[in-house]
Every structure is written in structure tokens, then in C-alpha cells.
Scaffold this motif. Structure first.
Motif, mmCIF file in Angstrom:
data_model
loop_
_atom_site.group_PDB
_atom_site.id
_atom_site.type_symbol
_atom_site.label_atom_id
_atom_site.label_comp_id
_atom_site.label_asym_id
_atom_site.label_seq_id
_atom_site.Cartn_x
_atom_site.Cartn_y
_atom_site.Cartn_z
ATOM 1 N N GLN B 305 0.836 -1.212 0.000
ATOM 2 C CA GLN B 305 0.000 0.000 0.000
ATOM 3 C C GLN B 305 0.867 1.257 0.000
ATOM 4 O O GLN B 305 0.586 2.221 -0.720
ATOM 5 C CB GLN B 305 -0.942 -0.017 1.217
ATOM 6 C CG GLN B 305 -1.768 1.251 1.403
ATOM 7 C CD GLN B 305 -2.721 1.533 0.249
ATOM 8 O OE1 GLN B 305 -3.193 0.610 -0.412
ATOM 9 N NE2 GLN B 305 -2.984 2.802 -0.015
ATOM 10 N N GLY B 306 1.938 1.265 0.806
ATOM 11 C CA GLY B 306 2.850 2.400 0.818
ATOM 12 C C GLY B 306 3.447 2.640 -0.561
ATOM 13 O O GLY B 306 3.553 3.783 -1.020
ATOM 14 N N LEU B 307 3.809 1.564 -1.230
ATOM 15 C CA LEU B 307 4.410 1.703 -2.557
ATOM 16 C C LEU B 307 3.374 2.194 -3.574
ATOM 17 O O LEU B 307 3.704 2.950 -4.495
ATOM 18 C CB LEU B 307 5.026 0.370 -2.990
ATOM 19 C CG LEU B 307 6.213 -0.060 -2.103
ATOM 20 C CD1 LEU B 307 6.566 -1.526 -2.325
ATOM 21 C CD2 LEU B 307 7.432 0.824 -2.357
ATOM 22 N N GLN B 309 0.941 4.198 -2.772
ATOM 23 C CA GLN B 309 0.845 5.624 -2.470
ATOM 24 C C GLN B 309 1.991 6.365 -3.154
ATOM 25 O O GLN B 309 1.818 7.449 -3.711
ATOM 26 C CB GLN B 309 0.898 5.843 -0.962
ATOM 27 C CG GLN B 309 0.625 7.289 -0.580
ATOM 28 C CD GLN B 309 0.742 7.528 0.905
ATOM 29 O OE1 GLN B 309 0.438 6.652 1.709
ATOM 30 N NE2 GLN B 309 1.201 8.704 1.278
ATOM 31 N N CYS B 310 3.156 5.734 -3.121
ATOM 32 C CA CYS B 310 4.339 6.309 -3.770
ATOM 33 C C CYS B 310 4.106 6.469 -5.274
ATOM 34 O O CYS B 310 4.619 7.398 -5.889
ATOM 35 C CB CYS B 310 5.540 5.406 -3.486
ATOM 36 S SG CYS B 310 7.083 6.035 -4.114
ATOM 37 N N GLY B 312 1.254 7.150 -6.511
ATOM 38 C CA GLY B 312 0.258 8.209 -6.682
ATOM 39 C C GLY B 312 -1.122 7.720 -7.062
ATOM 40 O O GLY B 312 -1.897 8.469 -7.648
ATOM 41 N N GLU B 319 -8.038 6.117 1.604
ATOM 42 C CA GLU B 319 -7.388 6.473 2.873
ATOM 43 C C GLU B 319 -8.393 6.405 4.028
ATOM 44 O O GLU B 319 -8.034 6.042 5.147
ATOM 45 C CB GLU B 319 -6.760 7.870 2.771
ATOM 46 C CG GLU B 319 -5.613 7.979 1.754
ATOM 47 C CD GLU B 319 -4.436 7.078 2.073
ATOM 48 O OE1 GLU B 319 -4.109 6.933 3.257
ATOM 49 O OE2 GLU B 319 -3.850 6.495 1.143
#
Lengths: 388, 388
Positions: B305-307, B309-310, B312, B319
Motif C-alpha cells: 500500500q505504501g508503494l 501511495q508512492c 500516486g 485512505e
């Protein structure tokens, strides 16, 4: 005889956590300062004369008779202002005893450490000369904005201003900057103070506070860079206390469990830091407009935030700030250790004041503290008091 | 003479978007199905006999007299059920004319495409034989859960069940699975249907729907893997419509702007997908308990999920789901294109039903739709109606 010294706090623009694993990080000074004013009395000196420390923001005052310091810290009798020396364990013990004579609430352990650093820097640079030091600060304490380094830098500078190691033009009106070698000396002393406060500091905070601007750091090496674009950030202090050591350890454990994935994540952060420092250093008229640069920085911030989430260091309070600022189409990332602490939100140059007010009102209604700061400005500055 | 065929939807467990840039992705079937029941009338056949399509969930019915189809689609006269063939542009035009005779609201363009695919698959496999097809589905449409592939697979299977290309035991009671080569044939026909619906599908959705379990895919190659752990997910449909093409293009543009950083991000995703597929394939008693495996999957989901978000591709609605589930200490990630769509939340085996109910209630109060699904189960199944 009086001097004021002010030194800025810092933010991490990119690369927190990843820097521990070899990536490049970028830090910058902010125009929120800690200020130390130091005044030596004209009266003749006796063993009853006091060395006073006033912490204005906390309405606290501590003082020690010169005679008491002479007795407890005989080894610091001759000031060695030109050679910054680590505080020996024995000296630290004696200073701790002195500080212990004051009643400092246990909850304020950072405060006690700050007073320790004060006494060590004071006696090491100025010996037992009585004086009053007054500290005021724009920086919230323990929020990752480098308040302790700003204290150590401004204190070291004020103390050194009246030492033999620094030659300054006392007749200068207004704020003035140290020369390169004097800044180096201040920075080294401040680093010794930081060691008392933090054990094993990286030296980043005191270096940013001393030299200002932006600093790239990688594998323990710091490179001073010149910021060439105006940049304004909203700094939201979630006030959620965090355990930096546990967060750093958590990232290391995750790296142990997923070595390949995390190595790639750190490599991505390294690239982001390098891009970011290039943008901030480039002359505005060279290629991109301020707005274009801001867009690029926002994208890099969003990417870095995603990678920090991937490392597992975000927190519900941070996500609330991200969600809130996103409503206003503003980009945010956590700064520092994460797990609470502070969040940066880029405020574009053309953003209307009304929007800024609205965002701040909404964030403050969540119980957060908001500060606005210019990024990458001046470092340490001093000013002689003309009236004395 | 009647048959029912049911085929599952799918989720992307890891690697969406990154797969476009060469990373491994992992998809899995979910136990939410689309079901097609097909009944051939016993009456004698005439040109007035109808081919009927009932879409139960939408309370819609379409029908075409056999004579009309013969006239409009003479080229599909002889069923070629054993050789899946792409729909030619001319045939597509004729079918579009037939579908156009029905009044389908423009807002339901996906529906019109579904009816096109139905007519093409029907006439290609069964010619002009009159029958009634009834479609029901557990899957929300256009939410990235593979509803159209599940339709194409179940429809192709029902049609093939009564063709010369497949030999089945009609006396079998209850649900039954096709053999390997029959599944391949169904999958190929379903892919032709998907092409009508999506232009250039990857083939992933129909393959997962046909074969079930989990599928690793990389650079266009699909590898069927056997899921060996029970795994339950909450699927939250944010109902925020998204533009998949624009999201994919956005990631490509970001990759163009930040090639090094994004290459590292895709590499991190690749590692995560590989780790994830290893965990799901490993026998439970081998090494880790179910709870330990779930913890590992949660960590990998958080990282992915973080990636994302990275890259975009997250969205305020996504969220909100993340924040809400985090309150219950549950881990979520978006699934599919992002920008809205669906979010997965892992439901640990030992999680109490009360907590699940509370999370769902809170998510539904935000206007989201919640579904619970078992992951990595059976693919296509059929069942002959004993009464006919």
C-alpha cells in the motif's frame, strides 16, 4: 556586556529512516529559532555571584553560586574554549549532582539533560564567570525540530562570543554572522552539548542549526548545500509522543524480514533525496518556475511519504494530517522519526492566505499545533547589545 | 435440458500497476461468483423462437428471435465451439446493431458491451438454438473484482456444456469441475468475450475466474499456483468510479519523471509479490502457524500500500478505509487500479465476529459497500439440473 545568539531548528525534507540504511537524506533549517541572551554583570565577582539560567517559555529559573561550581567542577577551572572536548563520565556525574539539587519534575527528563548541557558548555567555555543566560524559543520541545541542537548552538555561540577563541566586531549594529572557522568551532561545541542530551547524535541537527541552508547527509557525511528557492512549509505537530529508538528498530527488523524489498525501498528514497536537493539548489530562472519546482517537490514528498508508510513508521495522527491537507489539495509528509511527531505540508507561493488559515483552523481543531516556517534560511546569528 | 455454471471474481493481492512495468503481481479468486443458468426449451424450434437473456440483479431482460439473428449474423451460422475465434469488426458491428435495437441507458455502457459479448459467445458456440440464459451475480459491476470475466467464463462454460467440444457426465449430481483441457477451452472463449468488453484485456481476470486459486503474473506470463492457507478478506467497495487508463498513464508519467526512484519501487513490489505467493503456497503445518502467516501477509500488504501511495494511485476514499480499519488494528490495501474502487482488509482467522460487524457498520456508515470473501478457492464449476 551582553550578547544575543539565535540558531534555527531543522526539518528532514527527505530520507529519514532510510539514512540509517545508507540512503541520502536532506535536512533544512527553518526560520524558527532558539535564542540565548547572555549578560555578564559589571559588579565585582565573588564566590556568591551566580550563574543563572532562565528558561522564559517554561517560566523556570536555575542558578548556581560560582563557589559551588568551583568546588564541584574543579577540573573545568581553566576555560578551553578553542578545543571542544567531550564531557567525561566523572564530570557528567558531578554536573548531574549539581542539577539534582534543583527540583526538576521527572516528566521533564529532557529538561534536566538540557540543564546538564548548559552547565557543561558554560563552564568549559567561560569557566566560573558569573552571568545570566536567558533562553527563549519558537521551537516545540522534543518534536523532532532540533530544539536541543538550536539551544546548544545558540548557547555555544553566545559563550564563545566573549571568549579568546573568537574575534568579533562588538560595535556591529544588528544581527551578524560568524566566520567559517568560528562557525566550525561553535558547531563542535554544540555537538558536545548534543552528546550530553542525546547520547549518540548524528551531528546533523547542530550542523543545520549552525550553518542554516540545506544539508545532504549520507553514511555519516554531511554536505552543505545552498538553497536557492523560497520554500514555505506548514509544520503540524501532532503532539503524539514517539519512541524514536523503537521506530528505528522497527524499520531494521522489517529490513531483516524483507531484505530485498526494503533495499529497493531505501534505494528509491536515495534517488528522491538526490532529486530533491537538485531542485532546491537550482536557480529559479535557470529552468523551472517556482510553481513548477513546487509541483516537483510535492510529488517527491508524496513518494517519500509512501515509502515511509512502506517502512511502517506512519501513525493514525499523521494520516489525519495527510487526509486533512489533501482536502485542500496540499501535499504532506511526516518529518523525522514518524509514529506521531511532526508533519510537513508544502505551502505553494501562490496559495491564498485564506486557504492557509482554513487548513490551520481545521488541523488545530484536531488538537494539533501548527507552525509556519521558511525553509533553508540563515543559520546561527549573533547580536551585541548596544546598550551595555 | 438445463445447466448452471458459476465462476468467481478476483482480487489483486499484490503488484497492481507495478506489473505494467515488469514486476510480479499476484491475483486470487474470491468466493463471490457470477452464475449463468442456461435452459433449452423442449418445444420445436422456429424462426420466432427466442434467445433470451435475463439479468436478474438489474431486473432486465433482452430477447432476439432466432430468425433475426440468422439474418443479421449469417457468418456465425455454424457453431465452431472447439476453436475460439476473435470477433471480427464486421460481426461486432452487426451485433452492435442488434443490441442497439434494445433500449439500453447510455450510463450503462458496460451493460451494452456485456450484451454484445453474450450474443457473440452464444451464437459462436451454440449457433441459433433458442434458449433462456439467466444471469445472477454476487459481484459489484465495474469495481475491479472481475465481474465481466466471471460472466464470460460462466457463460462460455454453460454454452460449451451442451456443445460437441466438451464431454460431461450429465447424470452427475451437484457441482462439478471441468477437466484441464475443457477449462482451457472455456478460458479461451471467455478471453474472446473479455476482448469485446475491454479491448485489450490481460487475460488475468478470465484465467483466475476459470482456474480459481492464485495466479502469479509477470510480463504477460501467468503461473497457476495452489493456495494452501485459508484466507478471508473484507472487500470494501468505495463506489468511487475511477479511470483505470488515466491511473496507469499517471504511473507511467511519474516513472518517466523519476526513472531511478520508480524502478526501485517496482523492484520492491516484485519482491513483495514473490514473498506473498510463497507464504500462500506453503503448507500450514510446515513452518508457520496461520496467525504468523497472517501477520506476514499484513506486513506485505502494508508495504505494498505504501508503494502504491508512492506511485500516486491512492485516493481520499481509500485512505478513509485504511484509517477506519486501522482503528480496529486491521491492515488494508487498495486492490486493482486505485483512485477509488475496492480496498482489501485481511480478516484474521481468530478475529471475533463482533469486531467484523463493527468495522463493517462503520465502513457502511461512510457510504461504502462491504463484502466478505474467502480467497484462493475454486474456479469455474457447473451443475446439471436434475429436473430437466
Amino acid at each position: 556586556m551582553a550578547v544575543r545568539a539565535r540558531a534555527p531548528g531543522k526539518i528532514i525534507l527527505s530520507g529519514e529512516h532510510a539514512v540509517v540504511h545508507g540512503s541520502t537524506a536532506v535536512a533544512a533549517s527553518i526560520d524558527l529559532c532558539t535564542q540565548v541572551s547572555l549578560r555578564f554583570p559589571i559588579d565585582s565577582e565573588s564566590d556568591d555571584s551566580l550563574i543563572k539560567l532562565q528558561l522564559k517559555d517554561m517560566a523556570l529559573e536555575f542558578s548556581w553560586p560560582v563557589g559551588r561550581l568551583k568546588k564541584m567542577l574543579p577540573e573545568l577551572g581553566i576555560p578551553q574554549s578553542s578545543t571542544p572536548t567531550p564531557c567525561s563520565p566523572e564530570t557528567l556525574k558531578s554536573i548531574a549532582a549539581l542539577v539534582g539539587e534543583h527540583n526538576i519534575p521527572e516528566a521533564k527528563s529532557g529538561l534536566a539533560a538540557g540543564v546538564l548541557a548548559f552547565l557543561y558548555l558554560y563552564t568549559s567555555i567561560q569557566g566560573y564567570k558569573p552571568a545570566t543566560a536567558v533562553v527563549t524559543s519558537d521551537l516545540p520541545l522534543g518534536a523532532g525540530l532540533g530544539s536541543s541542537a538550536a539551544l546548544c548552538v545558540s548557547l555555544s555561540a553566545a559563550l564563545l562570543a566573549f571568549s579568546d577563541s573568537v574575534s568579533l566586531d562588538f560595535s556591529h549594529q544588528g544581527w551578524l554572522t560568524f566566520g567559517e572557522s568560528e562557525l566550525e568551532l561553535v558547531n563542535k561545541w554544540a555537538f558536545e552539548g548534543e552528546k550530553i542530551l542525546h547520547g549518540k547524535p548524528s551531528g546533523l541537527d547542530n550542523t543545520v542549526s549552525t550553518f542554516g541552508n540545506i544539508i545532504m547527509f549520507k553514511s555519516g557525511n554531511l554536505t552543505l548545500l545552498k538553497s536557492r528557492m523560497p520554500l514555505r512549509m506548514l509544520i503540524t505537530n501532532t503532539k503524539v509522543g514517539r519512541n524514536t529508538k523503537a521506530l528505528v528498530a522497527g524499520v531494521s527488523e522489517r529490513t531483516f524480514r524483507h531484505p530485498d524489498a526494503m533495499a529497493a525501498v531505501f534505494s528509491a528514497v536515495d534517488s528522491i533525496s538526490k532529486e530533491l536537493s537538485t531542485i532546491i539548489q537550482s536557480h529559479a530562472p535557470d529552468d523551472l518556475s517556482i510553481t513548477e519546482k513546487e509541483k516537483k517537490l510535492e510529488e517527491l514528498m508524496e513518494m517519500n511519504q509512501g515509502l515511509l508508510q512502506c517502512m511502517g513508521v506512519t501513525h493514525a495522527s499523521i494520516e489525519t494530517v495527510l487526509q486533512t491537507t489533501l482536502k485542500y489539495k496540499l501535499t504532506s509528509k511526516l518529518t523525522g522519526a514518524g509514529g506521531g511527531g511532526c508533519v510537513l505540508t508544502l505551502l505553494p507561493a501562490l496559495l491564498s492566505g485564506t486557504v492557509v488559515d482554513e487548513v490551520i483552523a481545521e488541523l488545530e481543531s484536531c488538537g494539533f499545533q501548527c507552525l509556519i516556517a521558511e525553509i533553508g534560511g540563515k543559520g546561527l546569528q549573533i547580536c551585541f547589545d548596544a546598550s551595555s
